[in-house]
Design a protein around this motif. Structure first.
Motif, PDB file in Angstrom:
ATOM      1  N   HIS A 150     -16.198  12.697   1.837  1.00 26.86           N
ATOM      2  CA  HIS A 150     -16.149  13.949   1.073  1.00 26.86           C
ATOM      3  C   HIS A 150     -17.422  14.169   0.274  1.00 26.86           C
ATOM      4  O   HIS A 150     -17.829  15.295   0.048  1.00 26.86           O
TER       5      HIS A 150
ATOM      6  N   ARG B  56      -7.228  -9.942   6.896  1.00 27.98           N
ATOM      7  CA  ARG B  56      -7.218 -10.229   8.336  1.00 27.98           C
ATOM      8  C   ARG B  56      -8.612 -10.595   8.829  1.00 27.98           C
ATOM      9  O   ARG B  56      -8.772 -11.436   9.718  1.00 27.98           O
TER      10      ARG B  56
ATOM     11  N   ASN C 154       2.464 -11.071   5.217  1.00 27.98           N
ATOM     12  CA  ASN C 154       2.568 -10.021   4.202  1.00 27.98           C
ATOM     13  C   ASN C 154       3.827 -10.202   3.386  1.00 27.98           C
ATOM     14  O   ASN C 154       4.924 -10.286   3.919  1.00 27.98           O
ATOM     15  N   LYS C 155       3.659 -10.302   2.073  1.00 30.23           N
ATOM     16  CA  LYS C 155       4.802 -10.411   1.150  1.00 30.23           C
ATOM     17  C   LYS C 155       4.647  -9.326   0.102  1.00 30.23           C
ATOM     18  O   LYS C 155       4.252  -9.606  -1.036  1.00 30.23           O
ATOM     19  N   PRO C 156       4.886  -8.065   0.476  1.00 27.72           N
ATOM     20  CA  PRO C 156       4.652  -6.991  -0.479  1.00 27.72           C
ATOM     21  C   PRO C 156       5.783  -6.865  -1.494  1.00 27.72           C
ATOM     22  O   PRO C 156       6.806  -7.531  -1.364  1.00 27.72           O
TER      23      PRO C 156
ATOM     24  N   ALA D 112      -0.946  -1.996  12.369  1.00 25.76           N
ATOM     25  CA  ALA D 112      -1.613  -2.921  11.442  1.00 25.76           C
ATOM     26  C   ALA D 112      -1.879  -4.262  12.115  1.00 25.76           C
ATOM     27  O   ALA D 112      -2.936  -4.859  11.964  1.00 25.76           O
ATOM     28  N   MET D 113      -0.878  -4.723  12.902  1.00 26.30           N
ATOM     29  CA  MET D 113      -1.026  -6.012  13.566  1.00 26.30           C
ATOM     30  C   MET D 113      -2.061  -5.966  14.677  1.00 26.30           C
ATOM     31  O   MET D 113      -2.757  -6.941  14.948  1.00 26.30           O
TER      32      MET D 113
ATOM     33  N   ILE E 140      10.319  -6.301   7.385  1.00 24.15           N
ATOM     34  CA  ILE E 140       9.711  -5.250   6.560  1.00 24.15           C
ATOM     35  C   ILE E 140       8.850  -5.878   5.474  1.00 24.15           C
ATOM     36  O   ILE E 140       7.699  -5.502   5.279  1.00 24.15           O
ATOM     37  N   GLU E 141       9.413  -6.817   4.735  1.00 26.62           N
ATOM     38  CA  GLU E 141       8.656  -7.443   3.648  1.00 26.62           C
ATOM     39  C   GLU E 141       8.648  -8.961   3.785  1.00 26.62           C
ATOM     40  O   GLU E 141       8.366  -9.662   2.821  1.00 26.62           O
ATOM     41  N   ASN E 142       8.990  -9.458   4.948  1.00 32.85           N
ATOM     42  CA  ASN E 142       9.125 -10.900   5.144  1.00 32.85           C
ATOM     43  C   ASN E 142      10.023 -11.517   4.086  1.00 32.85           C
ATOM     44  O   ASN E 142       9.713 -12.556   3.494  1.00 32.85           O
TER      45      ASN E 142
ATOM     46  N   ALA F 192     -10.257  14.142   6.316  1.00 31.36           N
ATOM     47  CA  ALA F 192     -10.156  12.758   5.858  1.00 31.36           C
ATOM     48  C   ALA F 192      -8.999  12.600   4.878  1.00 31.36           C
ATOM     49  O   ALA F 192      -9.060  11.812   3.949  1.00 31.36           O
ATOM     50  N   ILE F 193      -7.931  13.393   5.087  1.00 32.07           N
ATOM     51  CA  ILE F 193      -6.750  13.267   4.249  1.00 32.07           C
ATOM     52  C   ILE F 193      -5.613  12.739   5.113  1.00 32.07           C
ATOM     53  O   ILE F 193      -5.056  13.479   5.920  1.00 32.07           O
ATOM     54  N   PRO F 194      -5.284  11.452   5.008  1.00 30.27           N
ATOM     55  CA  PRO F 194      -4.197  10.929   5.825  1.00 30.27           C
ATOM     56  C   PRO F 194      -2.861  11.377   5.251  1.00 30.27           C
ATOM     57  O   PRO F 194      -2.622  11.208   4.051  1.00 30.27           O
TER      58      PRO F 194
ATOM     59  N   LEU G 213      -4.124   4.259   8.356  1.00 31.38           N
ATOM     60  CA  LEU G 213      -4.588   3.138   9.175  1.00 31.38           C
ATOM     61  C   LEU G 213      -5.564   3.597  10.248  1.00 31.38           C
ATOM     62  O   LEU G 213      -6.569   2.939  10.515  1.00 31.38           O
TER      63      LEU G 213
ATOM     64  N   LEU H 163      -4.618  -3.844  14.855  1.00 30.43           N
ATOM     65  CA  LEU H 163      -5.909  -3.336  14.404  1.00 30.43           C
ATOM     66  C   LEU H 163      -7.068  -4.303  14.661  1.00 30.43           C
ATOM     67  O   LEU H 163      -8.096  -3.901  15.220  1.00 30.43           O
TER      68      LEU H 163
ATOM     69  N   VAL I   7     -16.961   8.455  10.540  1.00 28.94           N
ATOM     70  CA  VAL I   7     -16.447   8.938   9.259  1.00 28.94           C
ATOM     71  C   VAL I   7     -15.655  10.219   9.478  1.00 28.94           C
ATOM     72  O   VAL I   7     -16.212  11.227   9.904  1.00 28.94           O
ATOM     73  N   PRO I   8     -14.332  10.165   9.232  1.00 31.11           N
ATOM     74  CA  PRO I   8     -13.552  11.389   9.386  1.00 31.11           C
ATOM     75  C   PRO I   8     -13.949  12.399   8.311  1.00 31.11           C
ATOM     76  O   PRO I   8     -14.455  12.009   7.259  1.00 31.11           O
TER      77      PRO I   8
ATOM     78  N   ALA J 210       3.591  -0.989  11.129  1.00 28.63           N
ATOM     79  CA  ALA J 210       3.417  -2.447  11.197  1.00 28.63           C
ATOM     80  C   ALA J 210       2.705  -2.841  12.485  1.00 28.63           C
ATOM     81  O   ALA J 210       1.822  -3.698  12.484  1.00 28.63           O
TER      82      ALA J 210
ATOM     83  N   MET K 203     -13.224   4.049  10.462  1.00 33.85           N
ATOM     84  CA  MET K 203     -14.313   3.648   9.567  1.00 33.85           C
ATOM     85  C   MET K 203     -14.903   2.298   9.989  1.00 33.85           C
ATOM     86  O   MET K 203     -16.095   2.052   9.816  1.00 33.85           O
ATOM     87  N   VAL K 204     -14.042   1.430  10.553  1.00 33.86           N
ATOM     88  CA  VAL K 204     -14.533   0.148  11.038  1.00 33.86           C
ATOM     89  C   VAL K 204     -15.606   0.375  12.089  1.00 33.86           C
ATOM     90  O   VAL K 204     -16.583  -0.353  12.193  1.00 33.86           O
TER      91      VAL K 204
END
Lengths: 330, 500
Positions: A223, A60, A78-80, B46-47, B406-408, B322-324, B331, B49, B342-343, B43, B337-338
């Motif tokens: 960490h 992106r 996206n084509k996962p 993500a879009m 979902i996956e296009n 820092a454990i998602p 995300l 972001l 820093v978590p 999704a 982080m961007v």
């Protein structure tokens, strides 16, 4: 008459020749103008992974940069699926007109070279455009592991074969490949413990369920900073700005380089002029101070390679992993 | 005192006008995508972001968080009104919520869901603020053997919470487990049940299966019995829950909140596990369990409170360790982080204003959500008075867009179509699809943690009983199993689920 006839033939020849030249010129003109007018509609950048993952985030950013430079929207598609095979195969089947590009990552090579079957040919099915960046692998250990340095770690693992458990993001994931290759080169016997992706694997090494992990430095930097993990070495030629206190493998006495890389490719047969144009746009954007800072801030190394160097990079990768395959490690 | 100071610091940022605005945008967007089946928060975030890169980090995170918990609100709306859980955390809400809607109590169900969610949101926010540092450490004592034992408890609970015969419920769980094995094996990289197609290599898609089993099957069943469906869908009398609804719903929401807050902290636990557990808890403690599956208010209030609480407390391991615990958290971590935040354990010292602003914005966001959603209840309810000849094709269309997205690729559309037929057959055979779905979700986790534990113990099965938490969970599972075998329980259960 004779003269006249030959004159006619001569004229005909002349006419044909000029027509041919004209047509050639026309042809050249058409191709030149095709590259010149490119892009006159939106470009699609195929990402063979789900939205929100590491490759998607890089894509992106790159899409945004190319779009600004070329003045046309670059749409991320996206084509996962199937560990990126579906997306890459899809991109390979698109028209090579420059309006479909592919975001490659390391698995572009390893999936095919180390996997079964040959869903695509990484050397022939795409024109390399630009290498974006490489994110070096770090070796991190839980603090309970009795090794302060890489050499101590190697000694420890050698003293008791099978003692060290390391985490992976699943079979043949980058941390798995890194650990197997490092283990083979150092002569260590260690156990792979698979986790479903990066999050769970990092949790496992932080909690001490596994002793060691070889992810990209960005993933574990918080960490390392907090002391929850000990970084023993980083697998690149230079230290990472994210963790400058961590030595490289070479500095720690055991030369080893490995990383996750990202790059752009176009379906085979795409006009070299167009490839050049996209590559120049991407490189121009990547080499701005702002981008360089951002990429370094993620602990990555900026590559920004032109098409020829990108081609050589991919060829090197294919050669490296083909050798690994021949060793029978996977 | 620290606690108050911290909250004051947080509010000083989150009550700034522009941050309230971003919170509102996030909550609104979240509700909208929650209502639309298929399109999830992952999704959407993500879009969006890239759009947040230019924002102030505090505003960006407040908005993204709003999308996430807003989606938990919106997701229950379609579950209740059209039996279409958009996300796995609202699967159980559909069981009783949809029954309430069929009885004309759709408004009450929606209002209950909203009120239970806001209650949970407020309590969970204080939970995060008060216990963040302590609780984050507790999550780390859960390792593979504990997760394996937790999954065993979850599967046994799935059998008990199912309606109808135990044999059928076990059958459904087992089918779910088998479906969960499709795809590339994590340990060996071998492909299982993929029939040589790339499309199945990453396994079956949860959204496709649940849309097929619930939405498609429901539409087919309704069309099959036209006359009754028409009358069922039209009556919507009251929008506000009755006194009795409040009397039964409030304690259920409180229980759900507590359970959800705890389960949300576990990495991998999250909102889905919380809502399933809350439902079985409600059924256990109810004075009259026979009402469950027929429109029990507790069956909506408990799980809705639990999933919202869990959605919020799942921020704890991400922020402090820092454990998602899921994709959305990963995300969010990326978004932080961007912005060079820093978590990790240092966040409470290094980025205190951001941390507390995010936590307090959740409080504001929950209030915004309830203000936003209560007036909308009437609008959503109107949706089901639309004749189903118009409504069903519209739902199908949104489902298809979501499935493709979902996956296009159209593969998931076919998967959902097949599971629609399967779901229709199951409906006819009076088999509940919910245990199948739970088996499908928990199966891969069960296998993964079992094999991982055995790899770590070098094949020694005593690893599961040597560890106290794991042993306690296994004993709990044994008690659940024994209780289903006891004649008195069986009688009670049969009474509870007696067909009408």
């Amino acid at each position: 008459m004779v003269r006249g006839k030959s004159g006619e033939i001569a004229m005909l020849k002349k006419y044909l020749a000029s027509a041919a030249i004209g047509m050639m010129a026309l042809g050249l003109g058409a191709s030149a103008s095709l590259a010149q007018t490119y892009p006159d509609r939106p470009i699609t950048l195929v990402v063979p992974f789900a939205a929100g993952g590491g490759t998607d985030i890089q894509a992106r950013k790159v899409a945004d940069g190319i779009s600004k430079a070329l003045g046309q929207p670059v749409v991320v598609e996206n084509k996962p699926g199937a560990g990126s095979l579906i997306g890459v195969q899809y991109a390979a089947q698109q028209k090579p007109d420059g309006y479909t590009l592919l975001m490659m990552s390391s698995s572009y090579v390893t999936n095919v070279v180390l996997g079964e079957g040959k869903p695509y040919d990484p050397a022939a099915d795409f024109e390399p455009v630009t290498m974006v960046s490489i994110s070096p692998t770090a070796l991190v250990a839980h603090p309970s592991v009795k090794a302060e340095t890489l050499q101590e770690f190697i000694d420890l693992a050698k003293a008791e074969p099978g003692l060290i458990n390391y985490g992976t993001f699943g079979d043949r994931s980058q941390p798995h490949l890194s650990a197997v290759l490092f283990g083979a080169e150092a002569g260590l016997e260690m156990n792979a413990i698979p986790y479903n992706g990066g999050g769970p694997a990092v949790t496992a090494v932080v909690s001490g369920e596994v002793d060691m992990l070889m992810p990209t430095i960005m993933l574990v930097q918080p960490h390392v900073e907090s002391g929850a993990l000990r970084a023993l070495a980083i697998a690149s030629s230079v230290r990472s700005p994210l963790a400058p206190e961590v030595p490289t493998f070479a500095e720690a006495g055991f030369p080893f380089e490995m990383g996750t890389w990202f790059g752009i490719a176009a379906p085979a047969g795409t006009d070299p002029e167009i490839v050049k144009k996209v590559s120049e746009a991407a490189i121009g954007f990547l080499t701005t101070d702002e981008m360089r800072k951002e990429i370094e801030g993620e602990g990555s190394v900026l590559l920004a390679l032109d098409p020829a160097k990108t081609k050589a990079f991919i060829a090197d990768e294919i050669e490296r992993w083909t050798k690994v395959k021949e060793l029978g490690l996977f | 005192m620290d606690f108050i100071n911290n909250l004051a610091l947080g509010f000083s940022h989150s009550l700034a006008l522009h941050n309230i605005l971003y919170c509102f945008i996030g909550a609104l967007l979240g509700t909208a995508i929650g209502v639309l089946p298929g399109l999830g928060p992952l999704a959407t975030i993500a879009m969006l972001l890239p759009l947040t890169f230019s924002l102030d980090p505090i505003s960006a995170l407040i908005m993204l968080a709003g999308i996430y918990y807003g989606a938990q609100y919106g997701g229950s709306t379609t579950a209740i009104l059209v039996n279409l859980p958009g996300e796995n955390s609202s699967v159980v809400t559909a069981i009783d919520g949809y029954q309430m809607a069929r009885q004309g109590r759709g408004g009450a169900a929606l209002a209950t869901a909203a009120l239970a969610s806001v209650l949970a949101g407020v309590i969970a926010t204080f939970f995060i603020a008060g216990f963040s540092p302590i609780l984050a450490k507790a999550a780390l004592s859960f390792k593979s053997p504990e997760y394996f034992s937790l999954m065993i408890v979850g599967l046994f609970a799935a059998v008990i919470l199912a309606n109808g015969s135990i044999i059928k419920a076990i059958g459904m769980v087992v089918i779910g487990l088998i479906l969960g094995t499709v795809g590339t094996d994590l340990n060996s990289g071998a492909n299982r049940f993929t029939f040589g197609t790339l499309n199945l290599m990453s396994g079956l898609e949860f959204v496709a299966i649940s849309m097929g089993l619930f939405a498609f099957a429901e539409i087919m069943s309704n069309v099959a019995q036209k006359a009754s469906a028409k009358t069922d869908l039209h009556k919507v009398s009251r929008l506000w829950p009755s006194k009795q609804d409040f009397r039964y719903g409030t304690p259920a929401a409180v229980r759900g909140t507590l359970l959800g807050s705890v389960l949300g902290i576990l990495p991998g636990g999250g909102a889905a596990l919380a809502s399933f557990s809350a439902y079985s808890l409600e059924k256990k403690v109810a004075r009259d369990p026979s009402q469950f599956g027929k429109g029990a208010i507790q069956g909506v209030a408990g799980p809705e409170a639990a999933n919202n609480a869990a959605a919020q407390t799942s921020f704890i391991p991400m922020l402090t360790l820092a454990i998602p615990s899921n994709g959305v958290m990963a995300l969010m971590m990326g978004a932080m982080m961007v912005h060079n935040i820093v978590p990790g354990p240092m966040i409470l010292t290094q980025n205190a204003p951001m941390f507390w602003a995010l936590v307090t914005s959740m409080l504001i966001g929950n209030v915004i959500l309830v203000l936003l959603n209560l007036p909308l209840v009437g609008l959503w309810v109107k949706l089901i008075s639309v004749p189903y000849t118009v409504l069903y094709p519209a739902i199908l269309m949104f489902c298809l867009i979501g499935l493709y997205g979902i996956e296009n690729s159209s593969f998931n559309v076919y998967v959902a179509a097949v599971f629609g037929l399967v779901g229709f057959m199951l409906h006819r055979l009076k088999c509940e699809p919910a245990p199948l779905l739970l088996g499908f979700i928990l199966g891969p986790l069960l296998e993964e943690n079992l094999r991982r534990s055995l790899l770590l113990s070098k094949g020694d099965f005593t690893i599961f009983v040597d560890r106290p938490i794991s042993l306690a969970l296994l004993l709990l599972a044994a008690v659940l199993l024994l209780s289903t075998m006891m004649p008195s329980f069986r009688k009670k259960r049969e009474e509870a689920f007696a067909e009408d």
